[in-house]
Scaffold this motif. Structure first.
Motif, PDB file in Angstrom:
ATOM      1  N   LEU A  42      31.738 -84.797   2.690  1.00 45.57           N
ATOM      2  CA  LEU A  42      32.066 -85.765   3.735  1.00 45.57           C
ATOM      3  C   LEU A  42      33.334 -85.342   4.467  1.00 45.57           C
ATOM      4  CD1 LEU A  42      31.645 -88.536   5.118  1.00 45.57           C
ATOM      5  CD2 LEU A  42      32.929 -89.549   3.224  1.00 45.57           C
ATOM      6  N   ALA A  43      34.349 -84.965   3.725  1.00 48.37           N
ATOM      7  CA  ALA A  43      35.606 -84.527   4.326  1.00 48.37           C
ATOM      8  C   ALA A  43      35.406 -83.265   5.170  1.00 48.37           C
ATOM      9  CB  ALA A  43      36.651 -84.291   3.244  1.00 48.37           C
ATOM     10  N   ALA A  44      34.583 -82.358   4.691  1.00 52.03           N
ATOM     11  CA  ALA A  44      34.314 -81.131   5.449  1.00 52.03           C
ATOM     12  C   ALA A  44      33.653 -81.451   6.788  1.00 52.03           C
ATOM     13  CB  ALA A  44      33.437 -80.183   4.628  1.00 52.03           C
ATOM     14  N   ARG A  45      32.726 -82.391   6.787  1.00 52.13           N
ATOM     15  CA  ARG A  45      32.088 -82.801   8.057  1.00 52.13           C
ATOM     16  C   ARG A  45      33.118 -83.394   9.008  1.00 52.13           C
ATOM     17  NH1 ARG A  45      27.847 -85.278   4.910  1.00 52.13           N
ATOM     18  NH2 ARG A  45      28.640 -87.320   5.517  1.00 52.13           N
ATOM     19  N   LEU A  46      33.998 -84.233   8.465  1.00 47.77           N
ATOM     20  CA  LEU A  46      35.024 -84.842   9.307  1.00 47.77           C
ATOM     21  C   LEU A  46      35.986 -83.781   9.848  1.00 47.77           C
ATOM     22  CD1 LEU A  46      35.679 -88.070   7.263  1.00 47.77           C
ATOM     23  CD2 LEU A  46      35.021 -87.990   9.673  1.00 47.77           C
ATOM     24  N   GLU A  47      36.352 -82.821   9.031  1.00 46.72           N
ATOM     25  CA  GLU A  47      37.253 -81.762   9.477  1.00 46.72           C
ATOM     26  C   GLU A  47      36.593 -80.885  10.535  1.00 46.72           C
ATOM     27  OE1 GLU A  47      38.319 -79.885   5.784  1.00 46.72           O
ATOM     28  OE2 GLU A  47      40.190 -81.032   5.690  1.00 46.72           O
ATOM     29  N   LYS A  48      35.335 -80.596  10.350  1.00 41.79           N
ATOM     30  CA  LYS A  48      34.607 -79.757  11.303  1.00 41.79           C
ATOM     31  C   LYS A  48      34.421 -80.484  12.637  1.00 41.79           C
ATOM     32  CE  LYS A  48      30.527 -76.874  11.646  1.00 41.79           C
ATOM     33  NZ  LYS A  48      29.241 -76.518  11.073  1.00 41.79           N
ATOM     34  N   ASP A  49      34.214 -81.789  12.573  1.00 43.01           N
ATOM     35  CA  ASP A  49      34.070 -82.639  13.768  1.00 43.01           C
ATOM     36  C   ASP A  49      33.013 -82.093  14.731  1.00 43.01           C
ATOM     37  OD1 ASP A  49      34.593 -84.854  15.353  1.00 43.01           O
ATOM     38  OD2 ASP A  49      36.202 -83.855  16.457  1.00 43.01           O
ATOM     39  N   ASP A  50      31.873 -81.724  14.180  1.00 43.95           N
ATOM     40  CA  ASP A  50      30.786 -81.176  14.989  1.00 43.95           C
ATOM     41  C   ASP A  50      29.579 -82.105  14.887  1.00 43.95           C
ATOM     42  OD1 ASP A  50      29.314 -79.432  16.564  1.00 43.95           O
ATOM     43  OD2 ASP A  50      28.696 -78.208  14.852  1.00 43.95           O
ATOM     44  N   TYR A  51      29.706 -83.276  15.479  1.00 38.49           N
ATOM     45  CA  TYR A  51      28.668 -84.292  15.427  1.00 38.49           C
ATOM     46  C   TYR A  51      27.893 -84.300  16.736  1.00 38.49           C
ATOM     47  CZ  TYR A  51      31.281 -86.062  11.419  1.00 38.49           C
ATOM     48  OH  TYR A  51      31.910 -86.185  10.220  1.00 38.49           O
ATOM     49  N   ASP A  84      26.848 -87.001  18.187  1.00 37.68           N
ATOM     50  CA  ASP A  84      27.414 -88.077  18.998  1.00 37.68           C
ATOM     51  C   ASP A  84      28.618 -88.682  18.262  1.00 37.68           C
ATOM     52  OD1 ASP A  84      26.641 -90.442  17.359  1.00 37.68           O
ATOM     53  OD2 ASP A  84      24.605 -89.979  18.015  1.00 37.68           O
ATOM     54  N   ALA A  85      29.405 -89.439  18.979  1.00 28.93           N
ATOM     55  CA  ALA A  85      30.640 -89.999  18.428  1.00 28.93           C
ATOM     56  C   ALA A  85      30.368 -90.966  17.278  1.00 28.93           C
ATOM     57  CB  ALA A  85      31.423 -90.700  19.525  1.00 28.93           C
ATOM     58  N   PHE A  86      29.229 -91.607  17.285  1.00 29.30           N
ATOM     59  CA  PHE A  86      28.933 -92.599  16.258  1.00 29.30           C
ATOM     60  C   PHE A  86      28.728 -91.972  14.880  1.00 29.30           C
ATOM     61  CE2 PHE A  86      27.748 -94.755  20.200  1.00 29.30           C
ATOM     62  CZ  PHE A  86      28.604 -95.832  20.106  1.00 29.30           C
ATOM     63  N   GLU A  87      28.199 -90.763  14.823  1.00 25.79           N
ATOM     64  CA  GLU A  87      28.046 -90.083  13.538  1.00 25.79           C
ATOM     65  C   GLU A  87      29.406 -89.853  12.895  1.00 25.79           C
ATOM     66  OE1 GLU A  87      25.923 -86.448  14.031  1.00 25.79           O
ATOM     67  OE2 GLU A  87      24.019 -87.441  14.410  1.00 25.79           O
ATOM     68  N   GLY A  88      30.356 -89.370  13.679  1.00 28.76           N
ATOM     69  CA  GLY A  88      31.707 -89.151  13.172  1.00 28.76           C
ATOM     70  C   GLY A  88      32.373 -90.447  12.762  1.00 28.76           C
ATOM     71  N   LEU A  89      32.174 -91.467  13.548  1.00 28.75           N
ATOM     72  CA  LEU A  89      32.750 -92.772  13.242  1.00 28.75           C
ATOM     73  C   LEU A  89      32.152 -93.340  11.951  1.00 28.75           C
ATOM     74  CD1 LEU A  89      34.756 -94.850  14.284  1.00 28.75           C
ATOM     75  CD2 LEU A  89      32.901 -95.886  15.591  1.00 28.75           C
ATOM     76  N   ASN A  90      30.865 -93.152  11.758  1.00 33.26           N
ATOM     77  CA  ASN A  90      30.221 -93.603  10.516  1.00 33.26           C
ATOM     78  C   ASN A  90      30.805 -92.887   9.298  1.00 33.26           C
ATOM     79  OD1 ASN A  90      28.544 -95.472  11.722  1.00 33.26           O
ATOM     80  ND2 ASN A  90      26.855 -94.035  11.952  1.00 33.26           N
ATOM     81  N   ASP A  91      31.005 -91.569   9.412  1.00 35.23           N
ATOM     82  CA  ASP A  91      31.613 -90.825   8.309  1.00 35.23           C
ATOM     83  C   ASP A  91      33.039 -91.313   8.047  1.00 35.23           C
ATOM     84  OD1 ASP A  91      29.399 -89.289   7.713  1.00 35.23           O
ATOM     85  OD2 ASP A  91      30.209 -87.418   8.534  1.00 35.23           O
ATOM     86  N   TRP A  92      33.794 -91.571   9.112  1.00 41.36           N
ATOM     87  CA  TRP A  92      35.168 -92.043   8.963  1.00 41.36           C
ATOM     88  C   TRP A  92      35.184 -93.401   8.256  1.00 41.36           C
ATOM     89  CZ3 TRP A  92      38.169 -96.166  10.457  1.00 41.36           C
ATOM     90  CH2 TRP A  92      39.543 -96.009  10.302  1.00 41.36           C
ATOM     91  N   HIS A  93      34.292 -94.287   8.663  1.00 38.80           N
ATOM     92  CA  HIS A  93      34.221 -95.605   8.016  1.00 38.80           C
ATOM     93  C   HIS A  93      33.801 -95.489   6.547  1.00 38.80           C
ATOM     94  CE1 HIS A  93      35.242 -98.413  11.150  1.00 38.80           C
ATOM     95  NE2 HIS A  93      34.493 -97.730  11.993  1.00 38.80           N
TER      96      HIS A  93
END
Length: 68
Positions: A20-29, A31-40
């Motif tokens: 999960l952290a790796a996805r957030l660090e990569k920030d290659d979503y 759409d913005a909602f995918e990243g926001l869902n991971d952050w939440h």
């Protein structure tokens, strides 16, 4: 891992949090909602199982605010 509503935080492993952290660090979503869902999701884990999220708190950018 899927949406926050479908994740049982008590069953997550260190490996799950690392991915999960790796996805957030990569920030290659796509759409913005995918990243926001991971952050939440990471935020929810931080409240329920803080020991798992400790190495990744910088991704949450949580700061104590003094409203006085």
């Amino acid at each position: 891992m899927s949406s926050l509503k479908q994740v049982d935080v008590s069953k997550l492993t260190e490996s799950d949090i690392e991915m999960l952290a790796a996805r957030l660090e990569k920030d290659d979503y796509t759409d913005a909602f995918e990243g926001l869902n991971d952050w939440h999701l990471l935020r929810a884990i931080a409240f329920q199982r803080p020991e798992l999220v400790e190495p990744y708190l910088y991704l949450l950018d949580l700061e104590a605010f003094d409203e006085s």
